[in-house]
Design a protein around this motif. Structure first.
Motif, PDB file in Angstrom:
ATOM      1  N   VAL A  31       0.864  -1.185   0.000  1.00  0.00           N
ATOM      2  CA  VAL A  31       0.000   0.000   0.000  1.00  0.00           C
ATOM      3  C   VAL A  31       0.896   1.229   0.000  1.00  0.00           C
ATOM      4  O   VAL A  31       1.748   1.397   0.873  1.00  0.00           O
ATOM      5  CB  VAL A  31      -0.938   0.017   1.216  1.00  0.00           C
ATOM      6  N   LEU A  32       0.721   2.084  -1.000  1.00  0.00           N
ATOM      7  CA  LEU A  32       1.533   3.289  -1.163  1.00  0.00           C
ATOM      8  C   LEU A  32       0.701   4.516  -0.827  1.00  0.00           C
ATOM      9  O   LEU A  32      -0.422   4.667  -1.318  1.00  0.00           O
ATOM     10  CB  LEU A  32       2.037   3.381  -2.600  1.00  0.00           C
ATOM     11  N   VAL A  33       1.247   5.387   0.009  1.00  0.00           N
ATOM     12  CA  VAL A  33       0.582   6.643   0.372  1.00  0.00           C
ATOM     13  C   VAL A  33       1.447   7.796  -0.134  1.00  0.00           C
ATOM     14  O   VAL A  33       2.645   7.862   0.172  1.00  0.00           O
ATOM     15  CB  VAL A  33       0.394   6.765   1.895  1.00  0.00           C
ATOM     16  N   ALA A  34       0.848   8.695  -0.923  1.00  0.00           N
ATOM     17  CA  ALA A  34       1.597   9.787  -1.531  1.00  0.00           C
ATOM     18  C   ALA A  34       0.799  11.080  -1.467  1.00  0.00           C
ATOM     19  O   ALA A  34      -0.411  11.074  -1.211  1.00  0.00           O
ATOM     20  CB  ALA A  34       1.942   9.456  -2.980  1.00  0.00           C
ATOM     21  N   ALA A  49      -0.534  -4.593 -10.785  1.00  0.00           N
ATOM     22  CA  ALA A  49      -1.941  -4.210 -10.692  1.00  0.00           C
ATOM     23  C   ALA A  49      -2.065  -3.053  -9.717  1.00  0.00           C
ATOM     24  O   ALA A  49      -1.500  -3.096  -8.618  1.00  0.00           O
ATOM     25  CB  ALA A  49      -2.795  -5.385 -10.226  1.00  0.00           C
ATOM     26  N   VAL A  50      -2.780  -1.995 -10.121  1.00  0.00           N
ATOM     27  CA  VAL A  50      -2.908  -0.780  -9.306  1.00  0.00           C
ATOM     28  C   VAL A  50      -4.374  -0.542  -8.983  1.00  0.00           C
ATOM     29  O   VAL A  50      -5.225  -0.506  -9.885  1.00  0.00           O
ATOM     30  CB  VAL A  50      -2.340   0.448 -10.037  1.00  0.00           C
ATOM     31  N   ASP A  51      -4.668  -0.392  -7.700  1.00  0.00           N
ATOM     32  CA  ASP A  51      -6.027  -0.116  -7.242  1.00  0.00           C
ATOM     33  C   ASP A  51      -6.001   1.134  -6.381  1.00  0.00           C
ATOM     34  O   ASP A  51      -5.377   1.153  -5.324  1.00  0.00           O
ATOM     35  CB  ASP A  51      -6.562  -1.305  -6.438  1.00  0.00           C
ATOM     36  N   TYR A  52      -6.649   2.206  -6.842  1.00  0.00           N
ATOM     37  CA  TYR A  52      -6.700   3.453  -6.080  1.00  0.00           C
ATOM     38  C   TYR A  52      -7.747   3.340  -4.976  1.00  0.00           C
ATOM     39  O   TYR A  52      -8.927   3.142  -5.241  1.00  0.00           O
ATOM     40  CB  TYR A  52      -7.066   4.621  -6.988  1.00  0.00           C
ATOM     41  N   GLU A  53      -7.304   3.482  -3.720  1.00  0.00           N
ATOM     42  CA  GLU A  53      -8.234   3.500  -2.598  1.00  0.00           C
ATOM     43  C   GLU A  53      -8.646   4.927  -2.254  1.00  0.00           C
ATOM     44  O   GLU A  53      -9.713   5.133  -1.675  1.00  0.00           O
ATOM     45  CB  GLU A  53      -7.592   2.834  -1.377  1.00  0.00           C
ATOM     46  N   GLN A  54      -7.799   5.899  -2.579  1.00  0.00           N
ATOM     47  CA  GLN A  54      -8.102   7.306  -2.330  1.00  0.00           C
ATOM     48  C   GLN A  54      -7.408   8.145  -3.395  1.00  0.00           C
ATOM     49  O   GLN A  54      -6.221   7.949  -3.678  1.00  0.00           O
ATOM     50  CB  GLN A  54      -7.641   7.733  -0.932  1.00  0.00           C
ATOM     51  N   VAL A  85      -4.227  13.467  -0.277  1.00  0.00           N
ATOM     52  CA  VAL A  85      -3.579  12.168  -0.101  1.00  0.00           C
ATOM     53  C   VAL A  85      -4.059  11.209  -1.187  1.00  0.00           C
ATOM     54  O   VAL A  85      -5.253  11.141  -1.473  1.00  0.00           O
ATOM     55  CB  VAL A  85      -3.894  11.569   1.293  1.00  0.00           C
ATOM     56  N   TRP A  86      -3.089  10.507  -1.781  1.00  0.00           N
ATOM     57  CA  TRP A  86      -3.393   9.424  -2.700  1.00  0.00           C
ATOM     58  C   TRP A  86      -2.965   8.128  -2.028  1.00  0.00           C
ATOM     59  O   TRP A  86      -1.854   8.033  -1.505  1.00  0.00           O
ATOM     60  CB  TRP A  86      -2.649   9.589  -4.035  1.00  0.00           C
ATOM     61  N   ARG A  87      -3.836   7.125  -2.051  1.00  0.00           N
ATOM     62  CA  ARG A  87      -3.553   5.833  -1.441  1.00  0.00           C
ATOM     63  C   ARG A  87      -3.812   4.755  -2.480  1.00  0.00           C
ATOM     64  O   ARG A  87      -4.936   4.657  -2.997  1.00  0.00           O
ATOM     65  CB  ARG A  87      -4.434   5.622  -0.188  1.00  0.00           C
ATOM     66  N   LEU A  88      -2.770   3.971  -2.779  1.00  0.00           N
ATOM     67  CA  LEU A  88      -2.860   2.985  -3.837  1.00  0.00           C
ATOM     68  C   LEU A  88      -2.417   1.615  -3.327  1.00  0.00           C
ATOM     69  O   LEU A  88      -1.481   1.513  -2.530  1.00  0.00           O
ATOM     70  CB  LEU A  88      -1.951   3.357  -5.018  1.00  0.00           C
ATOM     71  N   ARG A  89      -3.095   0.568  -3.812  1.00  0.00           N
ATOM     72  CA  ARG A  89      -2.681  -0.812  -3.539  1.00  0.00           C
ATOM     73  C   ARG A  89      -1.953  -1.322  -4.771  1.00  0.00           C
ATOM     74  O   ARG A  89      -2.525  -1.417  -5.858  1.00  0.00           O
ATOM     75  CB  ARG A  89      -3.868  -1.697  -3.206  1.00  0.00           C
ATOM     76  N   LEU A  90      -0.654  -1.640  -4.604  1.00  0.00           N
ATOM     77  CA  LEU A  90       0.173  -2.118  -5.710  1.00  0.00           C
ATOM     78  C   LEU A  90       0.385  -3.621  -5.531  1.00  0.00           C
ATOM     79  O   LEU A  90       0.981  -4.058  -4.545  1.00  0.00           O
ATOM     80  CB  LEU A  90       1.526  -1.396  -5.706  1.00  0.00           C
TER      81      LEU A  90
END
Length: 261
Positions: free
Chosen positions: A220-223, A243-248, A253-258
């Motif tokens: 999980v990447l937070v940027a 595979a990239v899934d944007y949670e926010q 804040v951008w939160r992505l599941r990589l």
């Protein structure tokens, strides 16, 4: 690591060497963060703690300790040429000894909880150590017209990782990593918040952390912004299996599941 200082080098080649070493430092720090988080999560959930411990030890003994030895053989003697840097070099070597002792504790502690605590201590010590490496040792060497930093580190994998002297090549994915691929998903997903990581080493830190993610695993990447250029680089590193899934998606804040394919 909170460093983002500009290093004034004697030559362009030395400036490139500084960038390559800093990027490798960031990758190591990112990998250690991921692996020690995985060990802590395994201990807390009582799932595969010994597998997680082995992954940490394998990486530390296979990458971090050889990196420290290479520094003592090349970088530190070059820095110690200056009288005002000798005490700093001695303190850096002393930190290496404490880090090696923590690696031994992680491997041999009878309690997985104690091993995880030693891992967290090593991670904190290494992050602080890198500030001195990047902002004090490297500038001393790179700014010395009588020393060629680029020449000293040329071809040294333990110092540069997979980086060329120009710092243009990314490291091979998963190099030196040991990861469980059993497919279990009960443990928490690791989170990497890059908002406080200096821009110059941000991508390298993410690469290091994601290289430790096994096939089918997620980071999980937070940027603070949509990291599109970083995602393109990760797609290249994973041969398109990311595979990239944007949670926010913002605004702050951008939160992505990589997920590695």
């Amino acid at each position: 690591m909170t460093t983002d200082n500009v290093v004034v080098a004697a030559t362009a080649e030395d400036a490139h060497a500084v960038d390559a070493i800093r990027n490798h430092h960031a990758e190591i720090a990112g990998r250690i963060a991921h692996l020690t988080d995985a060990l802590l999560d395994a201990v807390e959930t009582n799932t595969d703690a010994e597998v997680a411990r082995r992954a940490v030890v394998d990486y530390l003994t296979g990458t971090l300790l050889p990196h420290a030895i290479a520094e003592e053989q090349t970088l530190y003697p070059a820095a110690a040429r200056r009288v005002d840097a000798k005490l700093l070099v001695e303190s850096m070597i002393a930190v290496h000894r404490r880090i090696a002792a923590l690696v031994d504790r992680i491997e041999h502690e009878a309690s997985p909880t104690s091993a995880a605590a030693a891992g967290y201590a090593l991670r904190s010590m290494f992050d602080a150590h890198l500030v001195d490496e990047n902002d004090r040792i490297l500038p001393v060497i790179a700014g010395d017209p009588d020393v060629s930093l680029a020449g000293a580190v040329e071809g040294m994998h333990d110092l540069l990782g997979e980086h060329a002297p120009e710092g243009d090549h990314a490291s091979e994915q998963g190099h030196g990593a040991h990861a469980c691929t059993c497919g279990e998903k009960d443990e928490p997903e690791p989170v990497l918040d890059v908002r406080e990581i200096p821009h110059a080493i941000r991508h390298a830190t993410v690469f290091g952390a994601f290289d430790a993610v096994p096939a089918g695993g997620t980071l999980v990447l937070v940027a603070s912004h949509d990291p599109i250029p970083l995602l393109r680089q990760l797609v290249e590193r994973t041969d398109g299996t990311l595979a990239v899934d944007y949670e926010q998606r913002g605004p702050d804040v951008w939160r992505l599941r990589l997920t590695r394919g």
